[in-house]
Design a protein around this motif. Structure first.
Motif, PDB file in Angstrom:
ATOM      1  N   LEU A  23       7.362  -3.119  -5.014  1.00 19.61           N
ATOM      2  CA  LEU A  23       6.174  -2.411  -5.481  1.00 19.61           C
ATOM      3  C   LEU A  23       6.514  -1.232  -6.390  1.00 19.61           C
ATOM      4  O   LEU A  23       5.617  -0.641  -6.983  1.00 19.61           O
ATOM      5  N   CYS A  29      -3.461   3.521  -8.619  1.00 25.69           N
ATOM      6  CA  CYS A  29      -2.920   2.250  -8.129  1.00 25.69           C
ATOM      7  C   CYS A  29      -2.147   2.398  -6.820  1.00 25.69           C
ATOM      8  O   CYS A  29      -2.212   1.521  -5.950  1.00 25.69           O
ATOM      9  N   SER A  30      -1.390   3.497  -6.665  1.00 23.38           N
ATOM     10  CA  SER A  30      -0.490   3.608  -5.519  1.00 23.38           C
ATOM     11  C   SER A  30      -1.207   3.951  -4.217  1.00 23.38           C
ATOM     12  O   SER A  30      -0.814   3.465  -3.142  1.00 23.38           O
ATOM     13  N   THR A  54      -2.722   0.890  -2.622  1.00 21.84           N
ATOM     14  CA  THR A  54      -1.633  -0.011  -2.230  1.00 21.84           C
ATOM     15  C   THR A  54      -0.986   0.450  -0.936  1.00 21.84           C
ATOM     16  O   THR A  54      -0.742  -0.349  -0.013  1.00 21.84           O
ATOM     17  N   SER A 107      -9.991   4.598  -1.064  1.00 18.93           N
ATOM     18  CA  SER A 107      -9.054   3.812  -0.260  1.00 18.93           C
ATOM     19  C   SER A 107      -9.454   3.790   1.213  1.00 18.93           C
ATOM     20  O   SER A 107      -9.258   2.785   1.906  1.00 18.93           O
ATOM     21  N   THR A 140      -6.816  -9.612   0.300  1.00 20.35           N
ATOM     22  CA  THR A 140      -6.451  -8.844  -0.889  1.00 20.35           C
ATOM     23  C   THR A 140      -7.567  -8.774  -1.923  1.00 20.35           C
ATOM     24  O   THR A 140      -7.910  -7.677  -2.385  1.00 20.35           O
TER      25      THR A 140
END
Length: 602
Positions: free
Chosen positions: A257, A298-299, A302, A425, A444
């Motif tokens: 990743l 993005c992180s 994730t 998130s 996902t």
């Protein structure tokens, strides 16, 4: 806008390639778990880690310096690359002997020693390939490294899966990985030879310069490799191969990743940061802020998904009951992923502004912190302790990085983006937890859709940024379409000769001289080098090249003719212009020519 279009173009190419390489890595990870098991996978992971630990000079220091210095002065490309390859080859020969000696002294069995030997060969091909990739990145040509990575990962995954499925062992897998690295290196070398040309311009002065200026990178690199890889060696000593396999299973996903900051920052934004560092502080701060915003966007989701859906992810990938011990490893590594993304941006900024020496002190402190905690926590919590220390070490870096970066460059607005991304998130995490019985393949897309919807409601990314990004994608092709007024295109062989004759790089030569820069054309084709001829007449004092920003902003539709010499410097207006290096065009000659009008190049 032209630079943004180039960044978007390179990002889209790299992301497209990453879809293929990440899928290949996923396939290979599944093969490791289902066909090798935790013990054999632990042996392979230990051999690869030991090779990386001993062979740190092959990866650390020279690549970053090559990208930064060539981005700022393209005429150094051939000479710097040739001498970097020579240094790496000599370093590998010395380190390979040490690498073979270590497992023998530590009484590892014959199979592990053979795996280490093969991993050492892989290290050679990888080190050479990353040097060519660094040169491509300096010119913002991402196609060659992306295709090379696809060739390596796809061939390794396909052959590895087929061989392991049909009963091949860990030794065959190690040779397959070695062959994939060799294929990648050969492809990138051929691309560089075609676009730029190559000549073994080895000389002691350049080697000494590279070694001296690379010393901070090398020190930081060895310390960084130690605290990133030492946990695996400690687990091998204080635990067993199964623990190494459980930790490696989670860390492999964590490491995979990392492709996003490596792609966006190291491959795309690093040369942009390096150029802006000598052009405009405001533009550099804006570039830092937008890059960090994207990585945070993005992180954070994730990492959240890694925590909430760890059983689903590990169960799908490894499909064996013994890997249940990897659930907690993945969850403890998740926060470190966010910290790593942030640190990647901040460390790249430090290198871009030539403050890399300060990173060595930070790496030394981090090594002491990491080693001490690992020695304390691994005996107590085994692989979970190693994972926790990894995340804490990444967190430790953020404060010193911000302290060393000038406050004028701090991306303060990114804090708001981080908080909004965290809020979106958490909404996603709630939905994923309610659907935790689903397969990760079904979870996902649902998680992505929920996160994007929540992020849109919270306006995580400003609408002005989205509009600019969409405009850059839809109108990537710019330029006026005019024919170049003048120019000299030479074959690569001629460029090599000119490069060899240049003794003082980066200077405007009194009298006459030549500087070679690769053409920044619209696409990745027809990359013949452009020779910029600087000459002076009897009455001219000394020719001087203006900075890129001055040439860009002050000479949009007209230029100044050089009295007597009849030459002028105008910025090349190529379709996909990136660094806008000034190109000298001869407009008129003779003593009676006083002034000539300039036409901008499209």
């Amino acid at each position: 806008m032209q630079r943004l279009r180039r960044v978007v173009y390179n990002t889209l190419i790299s992301l497209g390639g990453q879809v293929i390489t990440w899928t290949s890595t996923l396939l290979l990870t599944i093969a490791y778990g289902r066909f090798l098991g935790d013990v054999k996978f632990g042996e392979l992971y230990f051999a690869i880690t030991l090779a990386l630990l001993v062979g740190f000079p092959m990866e650390q220091g020279f690549n970053q310096q090559l990208t930064r210095d060539v981005a700022q002065e393209p005429s150094r490309a051939v000479r710097y690359l040739a001498n970097t390859l020579l240094i790496k080859a000599v370093a590998w020969g010395l380190l390979y002997g040490l690498l073979l000696l270590i497992p023998w002294l530590l009484h590892y069995d014959h199979e592990v020693r053979l795996l280490v030997m093969i991993s050492g060969l892989t290290l050679l091909w990888t080190g050479m390939g990353t040097a060519f990739a660094a040169a491509h990145y300096a010119f913002e040509r991402n196609v060659a490294p992306v295709v090379g990575t696809i060739l390596e990962k796809a061939s390794s995954a396909l052959l590895g899966y087929l061989f392991l499925k049909n009963g091949a062992g860990v030794m065959a897998m190690a040779w397959i990985l070695c062959g994939g690295a060799l294929l990648n290196m050969l492809w990138q070398a051929l691309c560089f030879f075609r676009w730029v040309g190559f000549r073994p311009l080895w000389d002691g002065r350049t080697i000494r310069l590279l070694l001296r200026s690379s010393l901070p990178f090398l020190i930081y690199g060895v310390l960084g490799v130690l605290y990133y890889r030492l946990d695996v060696i400690l687990l091998s000593f204080l635990g067993n191969d199964a623990m190494v396999g459980w930790y490696g299973a989670g860390y492999r996903l964590f490491d995979t990743l990392n492709f996003l900051p490596s792609l966006v920052i190291a491959a795309i934004m690093y040369p942009v940061f390096s150029k802006l560092a000598v052009q405009s502080q405001d533009a550099l701060r804006l570039a830092i802020e937008k890059s960090l915003n994207f990585l945070l966007f993005c992180s954070i989701p994730t990492a959240t998904l890694m925590v909430v859906a760890a059983p689903n992810i590990i169960g799908f990938l490894y499909h064996r009951p013994e890997f249940i011990h990897t659930f907690a490893v993945l969850q403890l590594l998740a926060p470190g992923l966010v910290f790593l993304y942030v640190n990647m941006v901040l460390s790249t900024v430090l290198v871009s502004i030539h403050q890399e020496r300060k990173m060595t002190l930070m790496a030394g402190v981090a090594l002491v912190f990491n080693l001490s905690l690992n020695l304390l926590l691994i005996p107590l919590y085994q692989q979970n302790g190693a994972a926790l220390v990894t995340s804490l070490t990444e967190l430790l870096f953020i404060g010193p990085f911000l302290g060393f970066i000038p406050r004028a460059l701090w991306p303060r607005a990114s804090l708001v983006v981080a908080l909004k991304a965290l809020g979106a998130s958490l909404v996603m995490a709630l939905v994923v937890w309610l659907l935790r019985s689903w397969s990760i393949l079904a979870l996902t897309p649902v998680a992505i859709a929920v996160y994007l919807a929540a992020a849109t409601v919270l306006r995580t990314i400003p609408r002005s940024d989205l509009r600019t990004l969409i405009e850059a994608v839809l109108h990537r092709r710019g330029g006026s379409g005019e024919e170049p007024a003048a120019g000299v295109l030479l074959a690569p062989e001629a460029v090599v000769e000119a490069e060899g004759e240049r003794q003082n790089q980066g200077e405007a030569v009194a009298g006459a001289g030549e500087a070679i820069v690769p053409a920044q054309d619209d696409e990745e084709t027809d990359r013949l080098p452009v020779v910029r001829r600087l000459a002076k007449g009897a009455e001219a004092g000394q020719a001087s090249l203006k900075a890129v920003v001055e040439a860009e902003s002050g000479r949009q539709n007209q230029g100044e003719a050089v009295a007597g010499a009849g030459e002028a410097i105008v910025p090349a207006q190529d379709d996909e212009e990136t660094d806008r290096l000034p190109v000298v065009r001869r407009l008129a000659e003779g003593a009676e020519v006083g002034q000539a009008s300039l036409k901008l190049l499209s």
